[in-house]
Design an enzyme around this catalytic site. Structure first.
Site, PDB file in Angstrom:
ATOM      1  N   TYR A 288       4.465   1.787   2.181  1.00 49.94           N
ATOM      2  CA  TYR A 288       3.130   1.216   2.126  1.00 49.94           C
ATOM      3  C   TYR A 288       2.362   1.883   0.998  1.00 49.94           C
ATOM      4  O   TYR A 288       2.446   3.106   0.813  1.00 49.94           O
ATOM      5  CB  TYR A 288       2.408   1.426   3.464  1.00 49.94           C
ATOM      6  CG  TYR A 288       0.993   0.904   3.477  1.00 49.94           C
ATOM      7  CD1 TYR A 288       0.738  -0.462   3.378  1.00 49.94           C
ATOM      8  CD2 TYR A 288      -0.085   1.770   3.575  1.00 49.94           C
ATOM      9  CE1 TYR A 288      -0.563  -0.951   3.389  1.00 49.94           C
ATOM     10  CE2 TYR A 288      -1.384   1.294   3.598  1.00 49.94           C
ATOM     11  CZ  TYR A 288      -1.616  -0.063   3.501  1.00 49.94           C
ATOM     12  OH  TYR A 288      -2.901  -0.546   3.507  1.00 49.94           O
TER      13      TYR A 288
ATOM     14  N   ASP B 105     -12.907   5.815  -1.061  1.00 47.25           N
ATOM     15  CA  ASP B 105     -12.359   4.474  -0.810  1.00 47.25           C
ATOM     16  C   ASP B 105     -13.498   3.485  -0.564  1.00 47.25           C
ATOM     17  O   ASP B 105     -13.737   3.032   0.551  1.00 47.25           O
ATOM     18  CB  ASP B 105     -11.422   4.537   0.402  1.00 47.25           C
ATOM     19  CG  ASP B 105     -10.753   3.207   0.696  1.00 47.25           C
ATOM     20  OD1 ASP B 105     -10.652   2.375  -0.230  1.00 47.25           O
ATOM     21  OD2 ASP B 105     -10.328   2.996   1.847  1.00 47.25           O
TER      22      ASP B 105
ATOM     23  N   ASP C 152      -1.988  -2.527  -0.444  1.00 48.47           N
ATOM     24  CA  ASP C 152      -3.373  -2.789  -0.059  1.00 48.47           C
ATOM     25  C   ASP C 152      -4.100  -3.378  -1.269  1.00 48.47           C
ATOM     26  O   ASP C 152      -4.302  -2.691  -2.274  1.00 48.47           O
ATOM     27  CB  ASP C 152      -4.011  -1.461   0.373  1.00 48.47           C
ATOM     28  CG  ASP C 152      -5.472  -1.581   0.759  1.00 48.47           C
ATOM     29  OD1 ASP C 152      -6.033  -2.684   0.649  1.00 48.47           O
ATOM     30  OD2 ASP C 152      -6.039  -0.551   1.173  1.00 48.47           O
TER      31      ASP C 152
ATOM     32  N   ASP D   3      -7.225  -4.628  -1.087  1.00 51.41           N
ATOM     33  CA  ASP D   3      -8.650  -4.625  -0.766  1.00 51.41           C
ATOM     34  C   ASP D   3      -9.157  -6.046  -0.487  1.00 51.41           C
ATOM     35  O   ASP D   3      -8.566  -6.761   0.294  1.00 51.41           O
ATOM     36  CB  ASP D   3      -9.442  -3.947  -1.884  1.00 51.41           C
ATOM     37  CG  ASP D   3      -9.264  -2.435  -1.892  1.00 51.41           C
ATOM     38  OD1 ASP D   3      -8.732  -1.894  -0.899  1.00 51.41           O
ATOM     39  OD2 ASP D   3      -9.624  -1.790  -2.878  1.00 51.41           O
TER      40      ASP D   3
ATOM     41  N   HIS E 258      -1.964  -7.176   1.344  1.00 48.55           N
ATOM     42  CA  HIS E 258      -2.934  -7.645   2.334  1.00 48.55           C
ATOM     43  C   HIS E 258      -4.326  -7.716   1.726  1.00 48.55           C
ATOM     44  O   HIS E 258      -4.715  -6.916   0.871  1.00 48.55           O
ATOM     45  CB  HIS E 258      -2.910  -6.816   3.619  1.00 48.55           C
ATOM     46  CG  HIS E 258      -3.296  -5.378   3.502  1.00 48.55           C
ATOM     47  ND1 HIS E 258      -4.603  -4.964   3.362  1.00 48.55           N
ATOM     48  CD2 HIS E 258      -2.555  -4.246   3.538  1.00 48.55           C
ATOM     49  CE1 HIS E 258      -4.650  -3.643   3.326  1.00 48.55           C
ATOM     50  NE2 HIS E 258      -3.422  -3.184   3.424  1.00 48.55           N
TER      51      HIS E 258
ATOM     52  N   GLU F 299      -8.498  -8.240   2.804  1.00 46.85           N
ATOM     53  CA  GLU F 299      -9.378  -8.002   3.939  1.00 46.85           C
ATOM     54  C   GLU F 299     -10.636  -8.851   3.851  1.00 46.85           C
ATOM     55  O   GLU F 299     -10.951  -9.410   2.790  1.00 46.85           O
ATOM     56  CB  GLU F 299      -9.731  -6.522   4.032  1.00 46.85           C
ATOM     57  CG  GLU F 299     -10.512  -5.990   2.849  1.00 46.85           C
ATOM     58  CD  GLU F 299     -10.483  -4.479   2.785  1.00 46.85           C
ATOM     59  OE1 GLU F 299     -11.571  -3.884   2.835  1.00 46.85           O
ATOM     60  OE2 GLU F 299      -9.387  -3.893   2.674  1.00 46.85           O
TER      61      GLU F 299
ATOM     62  N   CYS G  27     -13.799   2.308   3.641  1.00 44.94           N
ATOM     63  CA  CYS G  27     -12.713   2.621   4.563  1.00 44.94           C
ATOM     64  C   CYS G  27     -12.951   1.940   5.904  1.00 44.94           C
ATOM     65  O   CYS G  27     -14.063   1.960   6.442  1.00 44.94           O
ATOM     66  CB  CYS G  27     -12.614   4.131   4.749  1.00 44.94           C
ATOM     67  SG  CYS G  27     -11.463   4.632   6.048  1.00 44.94           S
TER      68      CYS G  27
ATOM     69  N   ARG H 146      -6.089  -9.027   6.634  1.00 46.54           N
ATOM     70  CA  ARG H 146      -6.706  -7.940   7.405  1.00 46.54           C
ATOM     71  C   ARG H 146      -8.103  -8.367   7.832  1.00 46.54           C
ATOM     72  O   ARG H 146      -8.870  -8.908   7.025  1.00 46.54           O
ATOM     73  CB  ARG H 146      -6.777  -6.675   6.552  1.00 46.54           C
ATOM     74  CG  ARG H 146      -7.645  -5.580   7.162  1.00 46.54           C
ATOM     75  CD  ARG H 146      -7.621  -4.322   6.338  1.00 46.54           C
ATOM     76  NE  ARG H 146      -8.887  -3.598   6.434  1.00 46.54           N
ATOM     77  CZ  ARG H 146      -9.116  -2.427   5.855  1.00 46.54           C
ATOM     78  NH1 ARG H 146      -8.171  -1.829   5.148  1.00 46.54           N
ATOM     79  NH2 ARG H 146     -10.301  -1.848   5.964  1.00 46.54           N
TER      80      ARG H 146
ATOM     81  N   GLU I  41      -7.772  -4.315  11.756  1.00 43.69           N
ATOM     82  CA  GLU I  41      -8.142  -2.930  11.467  1.00 43.69           C
ATOM     83  C   GLU I  41      -8.999  -2.335  12.574  1.00 43.69           C
ATOM     84  O   GLU I  41      -9.785  -3.030  13.229  1.00 43.69           O
ATOM     85  CB  GLU I  41      -8.885  -2.866  10.128  1.00 43.69           C
ATOM     86  CG  GLU I  41      -9.352  -1.484   9.700  1.00 43.69           C
ATOM     87  CD  GLU I  41      -8.222  -0.488   9.493  1.00 43.69           C
ATOM     88  OE1 GLU I  41      -7.460  -0.235  10.455  1.00 43.69           O
ATOM     89  OE2 GLU I  41      -8.118   0.058   8.378  1.00 43.69           O
TER      90      GLU I  41
ATOM     91  N   ASN J 156      -2.178  -0.211  12.157  1.00 45.16           N
ATOM     92  CA  ASN J 156      -2.506   0.891  11.253  1.00 45.16           C
ATOM     93  C   ASN J 156      -2.678   2.166  12.067  1.00 45.16           C
ATOM     94  O   ASN J 156      -3.679   2.341  12.755  1.00 45.16           O
ATOM     95  CB  ASN J 156      -3.783   0.574  10.478  1.00 45.16           C
ATOM     96  CG  ASN J 156      -4.187   1.691   9.525  1.00 45.16           C
ATOM     97  OD1 ASN J 156      -3.427   2.620   9.271  1.00 45.16           O
ATOM     98  ND2 ASN J 156      -5.400   1.610   8.997  1.00 45.16           N
TER      99      ASN J 156
END
Length: 297
Positions: A48, A62, A89, A91, A116, A118, A126, A161, A191, A213
């Site tokens: 990952y 983040d 990731d 974002d 992914h 989100e 985060c 996500r 998440e 996660n």
């Protein structure tokens, strides 16, 4: 040597097969190409590539400060050296739906097996911090739809996500999961789930694979692999675990060097030179160099 033997297409097919296998796929977070090789050596199912880890490695929080170029570049470096599929990731897709579509193209070119997107607002933060917010459901669906439409390799996995659990509650998270599945998402990433009961509710509501996660010091209970598998979870990521371990060891090492004036007492806590060389496969490089370039004019 130089790069992994399986092609990007083969690694994507392996990821698809893993999602459909009925067994839990374990993806530790790789913070460098070298750690990706170590993950492969320990027989995990994939690697990952965490946005939080990439941000931290660049000395940034983040909060959406990294760029698509930085993410694609690090993804390519990691995917190149391992035979395992890599999930990255992405974002919020780095902008509007058109940007999400371009993100798919560049990450496909980088050789990863999936990504992914989100549903947080831009700039994101985060997923285990307070104060985050999500875009409306329609906007989030457009992101997923654009990503699905842009992919060229049908085996490239588009994961959706949702951060709605912590913002609006579990009912909204489930409604969004259903909408994202209808938009073509291959994998759901809910998440900041609180524990097993949340995964049970989501599993009962949707048919496509689910990702868990298991990040430390966050809002989620840390569930072990047998428990997650019994809940019907298909993929588990450990995004920051190796970085946390490495940084803790580095900090303790620096403290010892400062106090003792040298590193002699730390030797038994270090990876030996021979083990590093074995991981890097030095012998194959030497054999190649000797066979190809060992000649006289």
């Amino acid at each position: 040597m130089l790069h992994a033997t399986p092609s990007a297409a083969q690694k994507r097919a392996a990821f698809r097969a893993g999602l459909n296998s009925g067994t839990l796929q374990r993806f530790p977070g790789a913070f460098s190409p070298l750690t990706a090789q170590l993950i492969e050596r320990h027989r995990f199912d994939g690697v990952y590539i965490s946005g939080a880890v990439l941000s931290a490695d660049l000395g940034l929080p983040d909060i959406g400060l990294t760029t698509l170029t930085e993410v694609a570049g690090r993804s390519q470096q990691i995917a190149r050296v391992t035979a395992l599929p890599a999930l990255v990731d992405a974002d919020t897709g780095f902008g509007e739906p058109m940007n999400a579509a371009r993100t798919v193209a560049l990450l496909e070119d980088a050789g990863v097996a999936g990504m992914h997107l989100e549903d947080q607002v831009n700039p994101k933060r985060c997923g285990h911090l307070d104060g985050k917010d999500v875009v409306d459901r329609e906007t989030a669906v457009r992101r997923i739809s654009a990503a699905v439409a842009a992919r060229r390799d049908p085996d490239f996995v588009i994961a959706a996500r949702t951060d709605a659990r912590a913002v609006h509650g579990m009912t909204e998270a489930i409604d969004r999961a259903k909408a994202y599945a209808d938009a073509g998402a291959d994998l759901l990433f809910p998440e900041a789930m609180s524990g097993a009961a949340d995964f049970e509710k989501l599993r009962a509501a949707v048919d496509i694979p689910i990702l868990a996660n298991m990040t430390e010091f966050g809002k989620s209970e840390l569930l072990d692999a047998p428990t997650l598998e019994s809940l019907g979870v298909n993929v588990v990521i450990y995004p920051v675990t190796l970085l946390r371990l490495a940084m803790h060891a580095a900090e303790n090492g620096l403290r010892t060097i400062s106090a003792e004036g040298g590193q002699r007492s730390l030797l038994d806590r270090m990876q030996h030179r021979r083990d590093l060389y074995e991981l890097l496969d030095y012998s194959s490089y030497n054999t190649f160099d000797t066979n190809i370039f060992d000649f006289r004019v």
